[in-house]
Design a protein around this motif. Sequence first.
Motif, PDB file in Angstrom:
ATOM      1  N   LYS A   2      16.061 -10.243  -4.419  1.00  0.00           N
ATOM      2  CA  LYS A   2      14.985  -9.681  -5.263  1.00  0.00           C
ATOM      3  C   LYS A   2      14.047  -8.804  -4.434  1.00  0.00           C
ATOM      4  O   LYS A   2      13.791  -9.098  -3.265  1.00  0.00           O
ATOM      5  N   HIS A   3      13.523  -7.769  -5.094  1.00  0.00           N
ATOM      6  CA  HIS A   3      12.608  -6.850  -4.405  1.00  0.00           C
ATOM      7  C   HIS A   3      11.196  -7.011  -4.979  1.00  0.00           C
ATOM      8  O   HIS A   3      10.957  -6.740  -6.154  1.00  0.00           O
ATOM      9  N   LEU A   4      10.293  -7.452  -4.118  1.00  0.00           N
ATOM     10  CA  LEU A   4       8.873  -7.550  -4.497  1.00  0.00           C
ATOM     11  C   LEU A   4       8.149  -6.345  -3.928  1.00  0.00           C
ATOM     12  O   LEU A   4       8.183  -6.111  -2.709  1.00  0.00           O
ATOM     13  N   VAL A   5       7.498  -5.570  -4.806  1.00  0.00           N
ATOM     14  CA  VAL A   5       6.713  -4.424  -4.327  1.00  0.00           C
ATOM     15  C   VAL A   5       5.233  -4.746  -4.472  1.00  0.00           C
ATOM     16  O   VAL A   5       4.763  -5.137  -5.555  1.00  0.00           O
ATOM     17  N   LEU A   6       4.513  -4.609  -3.371  1.00  0.00           N
ATOM     18  CA  LEU A   6       3.054  -4.766  -3.371  1.00  0.00           C
ATOM     19  C   LEU A   6       2.470  -3.361  -3.424  1.00  0.00           C
ATOM     20  O   LEU A   6       2.565  -2.603  -2.442  1.00  0.00           O
ATOM     21  N   LEU A   7       1.896  -3.005  -4.559  1.00  0.00           N
ATOM     22  CA  LEU A   7       1.370  -1.642  -4.734  1.00  0.00           C
ATOM     23  C   LEU A   7      -0.128  -1.637  -4.447  1.00  0.00           C
ATOM     24  O   LEU A   7      -0.914  -2.231  -5.183  1.00  0.00           O
ATOM     25  N   GLY A   8      -0.518  -0.926  -3.368  1.00  0.00           N
ATOM     26  CA  GLY A   8      -1.917  -0.875  -2.970  1.00  0.00           C
ATOM     27  C   GLY A   8      -2.248  -1.964  -1.968  1.00  0.00           C
ATOM     28  O   GLY A   8      -1.954  -3.136  -2.197  1.00  0.00           O
ATOM     29  N   ALA A   9      -2.849  -1.543  -0.856  1.00  0.00           N
ATOM     30  CA  ALA A   9      -3.214  -2.533   0.167  1.00  0.00           C
ATOM     31  C   ALA A   9      -4.656  -2.949  -0.021  1.00  0.00           C
ATOM     32  O   ALA A   9      -5.499  -2.771   0.862  1.00  0.00           O
ATOM     33  N   PRO A  26      11.945 -16.658   1.016  1.00  0.00           N
ATOM     34  CA  PRO A  26      13.395 -16.715   1.232  1.00  0.00           C
ATOM     35  C   PRO A  26      14.128 -15.749   0.297  1.00  0.00           C
ATOM     36  O   PRO A  26      13.719 -15.546  -0.835  1.00  0.00           O
ATOM     37  N   ALA A  27      15.183 -15.155   0.785  1.00  0.00           N
ATOM     38  CA  ALA A  27      16.069 -14.284  -0.010  1.00  0.00           C
ATOM     39  C   ALA A  27      15.310 -13.241  -0.816  1.00  0.00           C
ATOM     40  O   ALA A  27      15.546 -13.060  -2.016  1.00  0.00           O
ATOM     41  N   ALA A  28      14.370 -12.576  -0.162  1.00  0.00           N
ATOM     42  CA  ALA A  28      13.615 -11.540  -0.877  1.00  0.00           C
ATOM     43  C   ALA A  28      13.318 -10.377   0.058  1.00  0.00           C
ATOM     44  O   ALA A  28      13.197 -10.560   1.268  1.00  0.00           O
ATOM     45  N   ARG A  29      13.218  -9.191  -0.541  1.00  0.00           N
ATOM     46  CA  ARG A  29      12.786  -8.010   0.208  1.00  0.00           C
ATOM     47  C   ARG A  29      11.385  -7.677  -0.301  1.00  0.00           C
ATOM     48  O   ARG A  29      11.133  -7.726  -1.510  1.00  0.00           O
ATOM     49  N   VAL A  30      10.492  -7.386   0.639  1.00  0.00           N
ATOM     50  CA  VAL A  30       9.110  -7.080   0.246  1.00  0.00           C
ATOM     51  C   VAL A  30       8.754  -5.697   0.787  1.00  0.00           C
ATOM     52  O   VAL A  30       9.048  -5.379   1.944  1.00  0.00           O
ATOM     53  N   THR A  31       8.136  -4.862  -0.066  1.00  0.00           N
ATOM     54  CA  THR A  31       7.678  -3.544   0.388  1.00  0.00           C
ATOM     55  C   THR A  31       6.216  -3.345  -0.009  1.00  0.00           C
ATOM     56  O   THR A  31       5.844  -3.598  -1.167  1.00  0.00           O
ATOM     57  N   LEU A  32       5.418  -2.913   0.953  1.00  0.00           N
ATOM     58  CA  LEU A  32       4.031  -2.520   0.677  1.00  0.00           C
ATOM     59  C   LEU A  32       4.006  -1.008   0.487  1.00  0.00           C
ATOM     60  O   LEU A  32       4.529  -0.260   1.322  1.00  0.00           O
ATOM     61  N   VAL A  33       3.388  -0.561  -0.613  1.00  0.00           N
ATOM     62  CA  VAL A  33       3.244   0.882  -0.872  1.00  0.00           C
ATOM     63  C   VAL A  33       1.755   1.179  -0.956  1.00  0.00           C
ATOM     64  O   VAL A  33       1.058   0.650  -1.838  1.00  0.00           O
ATOM     65  N   SER A  34       1.239   1.976  -0.039  1.00  0.00           N
ATOM     66  CA  SER A  34      -0.191   2.292  -0.032  1.00  0.00           C
ATOM     67  C   SER A  34      -0.398   3.562   0.790  1.00  0.00           C
ATOM     68  O   SER A  34       0.299   3.762   1.782  1.00  0.00           O
ATOM     69  N   PRO A  35      -1.339   4.436   0.384  1.00  0.00           N
ATOM     70  CA  PRO A  35      -1.394   5.771   0.998  1.00  0.00           C
ATOM     71  C   PRO A  35      -2.082   5.871   2.356  1.00  0.00           C
ATOM     72  O   PRO A  35      -1.981   6.907   3.002  1.00  0.00           O
ATOM     73  N   PHE A  36      -2.805   4.865   2.785  1.00  0.00           N
ATOM     74  CA  PHE A  36      -3.530   4.985   4.064  1.00  0.00           C
ATOM     75  C   PHE A  36      -3.016   3.955   5.060  1.00  0.00           C
ATOM     76  O   PHE A  36      -2.472   2.923   4.668  1.00  0.00           O
ATOM     77  N   ALA A  37      -3.225   4.244   6.340  1.00  0.00           N
ATOM     78  CA  ALA A  37      -2.728   3.355   7.389  1.00  0.00           C
ATOM     79  C   ALA A  37      -3.569   2.085   7.496  1.00  0.00           C
ATOM     80  O   ALA A  37      -3.147   1.096   8.089  1.00  0.00           O
ATOM     81  N   GLY A  72       8.464  -4.077   4.435  1.00  0.00           N
ATOM     82  CA  GLY A  72       8.506  -2.650   4.723  1.00  0.00           C
ATOM     83  C   GLY A  72       7.169  -2.044   4.333  1.00  0.00           C
ATOM     84  O   GLY A  72       6.434  -2.622   3.531  1.00  0.00           O
ATOM     85  N   PHE A  73       6.820  -0.903   4.914  1.00  0.00           N
ATOM     86  CA  PHE A  73       5.562  -0.233   4.565  1.00  0.00           C
ATOM     87  C   PHE A  73       5.846   1.223   4.263  1.00  0.00           C
ATOM     88  O   PHE A  73       6.240   1.978   5.164  1.00  0.00           O
ATOM     89  N   ASP A  74       5.677   1.627   3.019  1.00  0.00           N
ATOM     90  CA  ASP A  74       5.849   3.024   2.620  1.00  0.00           C
ATOM     91  C   ASP A  74       4.454   3.606   2.440  1.00  0.00           C
ATOM     92  O   ASP A  74       3.747   3.244   1.488  1.00  0.00           O
ATOM     93  N   MET A  75       4.040   4.479   3.382  1.00  0.00           N
ATOM     94  CA  MET A  75       2.645   4.910   3.385  1.00  0.00           C
ATOM     95  C   MET A  75       2.418   6.105   2.460  1.00  0.00           C
ATOM     96  O   MET A  75       2.276   7.240   2.897  1.00  0.00           O
ATOM     97  N   GLN A  76       2.412   5.860   1.199  1.00  0.00           N
ATOM     98  CA  GLN A  76       2.099   6.882   0.210  1.00  0.00           C
ATOM     99  C   GLN A  76       1.663   6.194  -1.086  1.00  0.00           C
ATOM    100  O   GLN A  76       1.854   4.989  -1.264  1.00  0.00           O
ATOM    101  N   ALA A  77       1.092   7.022  -1.971  1.00  0.00           N
ATOM    102  CA  ALA A  77       0.641   6.478  -3.255  1.00  0.00           C
ATOM    103  C   ALA A  77       1.792   6.483  -4.250  1.00  0.00           C
ATOM    104  O   ALA A  77       2.723   7.280  -4.132  1.00  0.00           O
TER     105      ALA A  77
END
Length: 362
Positions: A2-9, A26-37, A72-77
């Motif tokens: 499963k993919h959990l996306v955290l939108l906004g830091a 366990p057994a999950a992929r997590v990605t943070l999406v936020s535009p600033f470092a 993972g960290f995708d640095m964009q909005a």
Amino acid sequence: MKHLVLLGAGHAHVQVLHDLAREPLPAARVTLVSPFAELVYSGMVPGLVAGHYAAADCSIALAPLAARAGAGFDMQAAVRVDATARALVLADGSAMSFDVLSIDTGAAMDRDRIPGAREHALFVRPIEHFVKLLQALLDLAERRTLSLVVVGAGAGGVELALALQYRLGERARLSLVTGGTPPLSSHPASVQARVLRALKRAGVTVFEDSCREIEAGHVVLGGGARLVCDAPLLATGASAPTWLVQTGLALDEQGFVATGATLQSTSHPQVFAAGDVASRSDAHRPRSGVYAVRAGPPLALNLRRFMAGGALENHMPQRHALNLISCGERRAIASWGSWSAEGRWVWWWKDRIDRAFVAHFR
Ligand SMILES: Cc1cc2nc3c(=O)[nH]c(=O)nc-3n(C[C@H](O)[C@H](O)[C@H](O)COP(=O)(O)OP(=O)(O)OC[C@H]3O[C@@H](n4cnc5c(N)ncnc54)[C@H](O)[C@@H]3O)c2cc1C
């Protein structure tokens, strides 16, 4: 997987990341999406403006936090979210799908509410932009005495006016335009009286009037007065981000994400929302960092449970929160319900709380 996306830091999500660092999902992929470092911790921004803190003191670096959480960290909005299709479009045009989405993107400001503001004013949100623009303002004050007008007299506007007056001293004349009510009109009378005294002591001129228009070099008030102004600073309160309209999520009448006690969207159970972007019809909750911070642990717990298929817990925000309002100098006002107090000791207390919060994520 499963993919959990955290939108906004935001203030709740940094705690979710901290929780994931302690115990990975366990057994999950997590990605943070936020535009600033970094997340700029808003409680310390007035102290940064006043010169008590360096930018690094108030910032939480996101890449190391995400790395510790195994995310993972995708640095964009995100520019578009389709809650039903479980998909996001990011600022660079790329697409991202999710199984579970958590939104903590904070509130926005309506840039068109006051004519001329978009062209001529400095907005306090996004705070990350504001903090960058602040230096240009301080540099300008090195060259000549400035007339500055803060529009909006909630806690953010009052603290900002006091902090700027303290920092710039003789090099600036500060005015505060309240919108027609006394400063901090939603706070108890004793707090309003303390704040008025602090503004008077600092030499900030208060206009209990609305701001009708902003022109180059002037702020025009509802009553017709024109205030000379080198830089209007807008702290007019939170509005819902406009991109929420097309998400398909149920929104409240002001356009914020409608959530229930488990912090899930009332329309899409696979979407959670916390902090200023979220709204609860069953619990009164002002939009402030305190409540965003408090939502962090229950959000972390419920995301963990939801990903594992377990039962979720209800989160009931507290009725009263401790408000600590800094007064420019190392002095602050504390309030809890109708109780209030002030002094240098309150500032030191606030300083300890704020520094401890940021240090927690280092
Ligand atoms: C000058 C000022 C002083 C303040 N002082 C205080 C105080 O002393 N105490 C207090 O309780 N409150 C204070 N506040 C209010 C406080 O800032 C907010 O209530 C708080 O930041 C809300 O936290 P949040 O988690 O909802 O979102 P935020 O802290 O605003 O975080 C949102 C995050 O989401 C990111 N984001 C935004 N849009 C997107 C997108 N489309 N896609 C991906 N990421 C996105 C942002 O970059 C940011 O990282 C102050 C506000 C201001 C303006």
